[in-house]
Design an enzyme around this catalytic site. Structure first.
Site, PDB file in Angstrom:
ATOM      1  N   LYS A 209       0.853  -1.191   0.000  1.00  0.00           N
ATOM      2  CA  LYS A 209       0.000   0.000   0.000  1.00  0.00           C
ATOM      3  C   LYS A 209       0.888   1.239   0.000  1.00  0.00           C
ATOM      4  O   LYS A 209       1.827   1.348   0.788  1.00  0.00           O
ATOM      5  CB  LYS A 209      -0.893   0.011   1.242  1.00  0.00           C
ATOM      6  CG  LYS A 209      -1.870   1.183   1.264  1.00  0.00           C
ATOM      7  CD  LYS A 209      -2.764   1.123   2.471  1.00  0.00           C
ATOM      8  CE  LYS A 209      -2.173   1.789   3.679  1.00  0.00           C
ATOM      9  NZ  LYS A 209      -2.135   3.256   3.640  1.00  0.00           N
TER      10      LYS A 209
ATOM     11  N   LYS B 263      -7.413   8.071  -0.724  1.00  0.00           N
ATOM     12  CA  LYS B 263      -8.619   8.548  -0.024  1.00  0.00           C
ATOM     13  C   LYS B 263      -9.174   9.784  -0.729  1.00  0.00           C
ATOM     14  O   LYS B 263      -9.264  10.880  -0.170  1.00  0.00           O
ATOM     15  CB  LYS B 263      -8.306   8.867   1.430  1.00  0.00           C
ATOM     16  CG  LYS B 263      -7.862   7.646   2.232  1.00  0.00           C
ATOM     17  CD  LYS B 263      -7.755   7.972   3.705  1.00  0.00           C
ATOM     18  CE  LYS B 263      -7.365   6.781   4.540  1.00  0.00           C
ATOM     19  NZ  LYS B 263      -5.974   6.328   4.346  1.00  0.00           N
TER      20      LYS B 263
ATOM     21  N   GLN C 125      -3.894   4.098  16.396  1.00  0.00           N
ATOM     22  CA  GLN C 125      -5.065   3.296  16.025  1.00  0.00           C
ATOM     23  C   GLN C 125      -5.940   3.032  17.256  1.00  0.00           C
ATOM     24  O   GLN C 125      -5.421   2.740  18.334  1.00  0.00           O
ATOM     25  CB  GLN C 125      -4.626   1.962  15.404  1.00  0.00           C
ATOM     26  CG  GLN C 125      -3.853   2.115  14.109  1.00  0.00           C
ATOM     27  CD  GLN C 125      -4.747   2.483  12.922  1.00  0.00           C
ATOM     28  OE1 GLN C 125      -5.880   2.938  13.083  1.00  0.00           O
ATOM     29  NE2 GLN C 125      -4.225   2.304  11.718  1.00  0.00           N
TER      30      GLN C 125
END
Ligand code: C5P
Length: 253
Positions: A58, A87, A210
């Protein structure tokens, strides 16, 4: 009206024609390593270290603005799968024109924020190509308080499910969500769409920013088609060993 020709080309098994991510992909192809590194030199080094263990990368903001887009083209033309995590969100025309050019890069996956108009524009622009469009539902770094602060009236779980329905009906190829929500998302989107889950943390590892995190084995059990792992691999002292350990945990599920 739902689109009927969803971008699912990458789910088609070469022999069986299966359109089911869990069956069509070997476990190794379901691990996507986030090349969140400051320079091209470091990214190239990470890819060399992971060669043979990892086949899907990615590329997001950090590397994209340091030569990562040319690197994405280079990896893709050499047969390595690339997930371009851009995004995207803009007016319809700008999204469509951006997607048209990204299709020409030969990458496998691309993220769009899951606003229905942006998703529709992207789906129209990618029609007929093999690009798998992923809808970013709610970032895995956001919890309920972050949603309130951002002006949303839904908690993360509710909004993820609502956006999954919209992604399905606009013809997207998959959803990006936390593996905490993967099971519920799978029930909405069925077996054919990709459910791509970042926020993966092996037990005992640092969560960083996260908030909605899940272990690799649990993510597979919850119905994730692909796991996105950044820091637990790229910041590890031995990247290859870290990737192999995560793959072993995925296999065990
Ligand atoms: O280092 P870590 O494993 O947390 O990296 C996760 C990657 O997935 C980052 O590149 C981040 O931008 C991306 N991502 C995410 N949550 C989303 C979508 C993408 O963490 N909802």
């Amino acid at each position: 009206m739902p689109h009927t020709d969803r971008n699912l080309a990458h789910a088609v098994h070469p022999d069986r024609g299966v359109i089911n991510f869990a069956e069509a992909y070997a476990m190794r192809e379901r691990l996507i390593v986030g090349l969140d590194l400051p320079t091209l030199k470091e990214a190239e080094k990470a890819v060399r270290e992971l060669e043979g263990a990892v086949s899907f990368y990615k590329i997001g903001y950090q590397l994209a603005f340091a030569g990562g887009l040319d690197f994405a083209r280079e990896l893709a033309s050499g047969g390595t799968k690339v997930f371009l995590d851009m995004k995207l969100l803009d007016i319809d025309n700008t999204v469509a024109k951006g997607v048209e050019n990204i299709v020409r890069m030969g990458v496998t996956m691309l993220t769009i924020h899951s606003y229905p108009k942006a998703m529709l524009a992207a789906v129209d622009a990618a029609r007929g190509s093999e690009l798998c469009l992923l809808a970013v539902s709610v970032l895995t770094s956001m919890d309920e308080q972050d949603m309130i602060d951002a002006g949303y009236e839904y908690d993360p779980h509710t909004l993820v499910l609502r956006r999954s329905e919209q992604a399905l009906h606009t013809g997207m190829g998959g959803i990006v969500c936390s593996a905490e929500e993967a099971e519920a998302v799978r029930r909405i989107v069925g077996p054919d769409m990709a459910v791509v889950t970042p926020g993966i943390r092996p037990a005992g590892s640092d969560h960083g920013d996260q908030k909605r995190v899940v272990t690799p084995a649990q993510a597979i059990r919850n119905g994730s088609s692909h796991l996105v792992v950044g820091r637990p691999i790229v910041a590890a002292p031995d990247r290859r060993a870290a990737a192999e350990a995560i793959l072993a945990e995925m296999q065990s599920a």
